[in-house]
Design an enzyme around this catalytic site. Structure first.
Site, mmCIF file in Angstrom:
data_model
loop_
_atom_site.group_PDB
_atom_site.id
_atom_site.type_symbol
_atom_site.label_atom_id
_atom_site.label_comp_id
_atom_site.label_asym_id
_atom_site.label_seq_id
_atom_site.Cartn_x
_atom_site.Cartn_y
_atom_site.Cartn_z
ATOM 1 N N HIS A 162 -12.917 3.042 1.144
ATOM 2 C CA HIS A 162 -12.884 2.021 2.216
ATOM 3 C C HIS A 162 -13.608 0.750 1.784
ATOM 4 C CE1 HIS A 162 -12.674 5.258 5.667
ATOM 5 N NE2 HIS A 162 -11.463 4.931 5.241
ATOM 6 N N ASN A 219 -12.547 -0.237 19.258
ATOM 7 C CA ASN A 219 -11.987 0.021 20.599
ATOM 8 C C ASN A 219 -12.708 1.029 21.470
ATOM 9 O OD1 ASN A 219 -9.446 -1.588 20.372
ATOM 10 N ND2 ASN A 219 -9.156 -0.225 18.618
ATOM 11 N N GLU A 252 -8.014 -5.154 5.958
ATOM 12 C CA GLU A 252 -7.981 -4.840 4.521
ATOM 13 C C GLU A 252 -6.834 -5.563 3.821
ATOM 14 O OE1 GLU A 252 -8.397 -0.747 6.125
ATOM 15 O OE2 GLU A 252 -9.022 -0.285 4.089
ATOM 16 N N GLY A 291 -14.322 2.072 16.012
ATOM 17 C CA GLY A 291 -15.367 1.028 16.084
ATOM 18 C C GLY A 291 -14.910 -0.185 16.871
ATOM 19 N N ARG A 315 -11.546 15.507 8.675
ATOM 20 C CA ARG A 315 -12.409 15.905 7.550
ATOM 21 C C ARG A 315 -13.799 16.249 8.072
ATOM 22 N NH1 ARG A 315 -11.180 10.650 4.565
ATOM 23 N NH2 ARG A 315 -8.976 10.876 4.082
ATOM 24 N N ASN A 345 0.866 -1.179 0.000
ATOM 25 C CA ASN A 345 0.000 0.000 0.000
ATOM 26 C C ASN A 345 0.903 1.230 0.000
ATOM 27 O OD1 ASN A 345 -1.772 2.066 0.523
ATOM 28 N ND2 ASN A 345 -2.567 1.223 2.439
ATOM 29 N N ARG A 399 -2.911 -2.231 -3.085
ATOM 30 C CA ARG A 399 -4.068 -1.381 -2.841
ATOM 31 C C ARG A 399 -4.042 -0.229 -3.837
ATOM 32 N NH1 ARG A 399 -4.925 3.471 1.221
ATOM 33 N NH2 ARG A 399 -7.178 3.643 1.031
ATOM 34 N N GLY A 411 -10.383 1.687 13.978
ATOM 35 C CA GLY A 411 -9.814 1.948 15.308
ATOM 36 C C GLY A 411 -10.850 2.351 16.349
ATOM 37 N N GLY A 429 -10.320 8.127 8.943
ATOM 38 C CA GLY A 429 -11.379 8.346 7.963
ATOM 39 C C GLY A 429 -12.572 7.509 8.399
HETATM 40 P P1 ADP Z 1 -6.763 4.810 10.158
HETATM 41 O O1 ADP Z 1 -8.033 5.256 9.542
HETATM 42 O O2 ADP Z 1 -5.665 5.831 10.086
HETATM 43 O O3 ADP Z 1 -6.353 3.396 9.793
HETATM 44 P P2 ADP Z 1 -7.489 3.672 12.705
HETATM 45 O O4 ADP Z 1 -8.472 2.706 12.138
HETATM 46 O O5 ADP Z 1 -6.286 3.145 13.372
HETATM 47 O O6 ADP Z 1 -7.076 4.806 11.696
HETATM 48 O O7 ADP Z 1 -8.292 4.551 13.776
HETATM 49 C C1 ADP Z 1 -7.727 5.645 14.406
HETATM 50 C C2 ADP Z 1 -8.717 6.150 15.452
HETATM 51 O O8 ADP Z 1 -9.018 5.068 16.332
HETATM 52 C C3 ADP Z 1 -8.173 7.283 16.313
HETATM 53 O O9 ADP Z 1 -9.164 8.292 16.473
HETATM 54 C C4 ADP Z 1 -7.914 6.592 17.635
HETATM 55 O O10 ADP Z 1 -8.108 7.480 18.707
HETATM 56 C C5 ADP Z 1 -8.996 5.553 17.656
HETATM 57 N N1 ADP Z 1 -8.690 4.502 18.632
HETATM 58 C C6 ADP Z 1 -7.763 3.564 18.568
HETATM 59 N N2 ADP Z 1 -7.739 2.849 19.725
HETATM 60 C C7 ADP Z 1 -8.671 3.405 20.527
HETATM 61 C C8 ADP Z 1 -9.151 3.157 21.855
HETATM 62 N N3 ADP Z 1 -8.642 2.203 22.601
HETATM 63 N N4 ADP Z 1 -10.153 3.942 22.332
HETATM 64 C C9 ADP Z 1 -10.666 4.927 21.592
HETATM 65 N N5 ADP Z 1 -10.271 5.218 20.346
HETATM 66 C C10 ADP Z 1 -9.289 4.463 19.825
#
Ligand code: ADP
Length: 401
Positions: free
Chosen positions: A179, A333, A384, A331, A240, A7, A90, A329, A211
């Protein structure tokens, strides 16, 4: 069978090597600041990672360095690059022509290049990665997997904008969506979890990372999607804006900003960052909101509200829903955001289960709603890179994807 996934960004190369027999990741990493004079390689294999300053003037040199690292005596995970049987790339924008993953040849490269107008920041570096990898591995098949492909099934009433017809016919102005590889991965994974055939499952999938995007999936196919001609539309994101009245951009130009400044503000200074003034990381905003920071609280509330609103709209489009799926991230966590989404969906009958919400983090899969909730909300981690590797494997084996 080992498949290498690439990627490429304008100054970065993300990569991962898979052993497809058991779909395990053998090594992954990212080479950053390519061509700047101070590039770094972050490489992880067998849960052991290292960072290294490296001299990498361009993508071709970067690809060579990554492959050398994969076969390196100490850190290496393969004996020879010849073990790699295929490469999955990608590619962000397939435009209207490229609607499924495809073997890369000169003709395909020409179409990706033609679509660069639609994704000027992404398709050219994706192509640079393809060229560098083909040079480094000329004897294996290379496959392009498009972010837009899964969303190519949207019907015209969902993908067309109510603008003059010529804008579409002559300038290709329409919703494409992004996505798609993530939405497809979680659609297939959720179908399996629910014991349904992939072409039977009805879902709303929400990818909530930096995103953010949402897809309405009916009978396994995307029927609507929140991102637009560019990834700026739809949900509120890290930096964004998501949906705004398009006249706002023109109004701000009339107030003295240049078109480029407005573009920069909407893509890089808006969303969670713009509203909170603190940053784009959801974790920081949740801590600040708990500490009484009102702008952080508003940013989180707006983020959740927009998601709830879109789910309501997509539920109307796909009434016979099997589940709402959260990934990315946030969704995967962010428990407070997920709790907020479940509470916001109470009107649709959603009954959250806080114990499940607390327990389902860091790569865990499962529902965060009660067993008797009329509509289930599931957390399904995305992958992905694995989706790209699977497509490359299937295409190399001669199957359709
Ligand atoms: P990208 O789109 O760059 O791949 P990610 O899917 O890693 O990004 O998501 C990044 C987001 O996920 C950030 O806003 C980060 O704060 C959030 N995130 C990651 N881990 C946690 C957590 N444990 N609690 C809350 N938010 C989290």
């Amino acid at each position: 069978m080992k498949i290498f996934v690439v990627n490429c960004g304008s100054s970065s190369i993300k990569y991962q090597l898979f052993s497809m027999a058991d779909e395990t990741s053998l090594a992954k990493g990212i080479l950053e600041r390519v061509g700047t004079g101070n590039a770094t390689l972050h490489h992880t294999a067998a849960q052991v990672g290292f960072d290294k300053d490296v001299d990498v003037p361009d993508h071709t040199a970067g690809m060579k360095l990554i492959l050398e690292t994969l076969v390196d005596g100490e850190a290496g995970v393969i004996k020879s690059v010849d073990e790699i049987v295929g490469v999955g790339h990608r590619v962000v924008h397939g435009g209207e022509e490229l609607t499924r993953s495809s073997l890369i040849d000169e003709e395909l490269i020409a179409v990706i290049r033609r679509n660069a107008d639609l994704a000027p920041l992404h398709n050219p570096p994706n192509l640079a990665g393809i060229e560098a990898a083909r040079r480094a591995m000329p004897n294996v098949s290379h496959v392009a997997v498009f972010d837009t492909a899964f969303l190519s099934t949207l019907p015209p009433k969902a993908y067309r904008y109510a603008v003059p017809e010529r804008w579409h016919a002559e300038h290709h102005v329409r919703r494409y969506g992004f996505h798609g590889t993530s939405h497809r991965y979680v659609t297939l994974a959720t179908a399996k979890l629910l014991g349904k055939a992939p072409d039977e499952v009805n879902l709303i999938t929400a990818h909530l990372g930096n995103g953010c995007s949402m897809t309405a999936v009916s009978a396994g196919k995307a029927v609507d999607h929140s991102m637009g001609m560019t990834p700026l539309a739809g949900l509120m994101m890290g930096t964004r804006s998501g949906d705004i009245d398009p006249a706002v951009a023109l109004y701000m130009i009339s107030r003295g900003l240049s078109a480029q400044e407005v573009d920069e503000a909407l893509n890089k200074k808006s969303g969670l960052l713009g509203v909170s003034g603190l940053g784009n990381d959801m974790r920081d905003l949740l801590v600040a909101a708990d500490d009484g920071n009102e702008r952080a609280r508003l940013a989180v509330d707006m983020f959740v509200y927009r998601i709830v609103k879109y789910i309501g709209a997509y539920h109307a489009v796909v009434p016979d829903l099997d589940a709402v799926v959260l990934t990315g991230g946030i969704g995967e966590n962010s428990r407070p955001v997920r709790r907020g989404i479940c509470e916001g969906l109470a009107g649709l009958g959603v009954v959250g289960d806080e114990d499940r919400n607390q327990a389902t983090i860091r790569g865990k899969t499962g529902p965060i709603t009660a067993d008797d909730s009329p509509l289930g909300v599931w957390v399904v981690p995305t992958n992905e890179e694995l989706m790209i590797a699977r497509d490359a494997q299937a295409i190399i084996a001669g199957s359709a994807v």
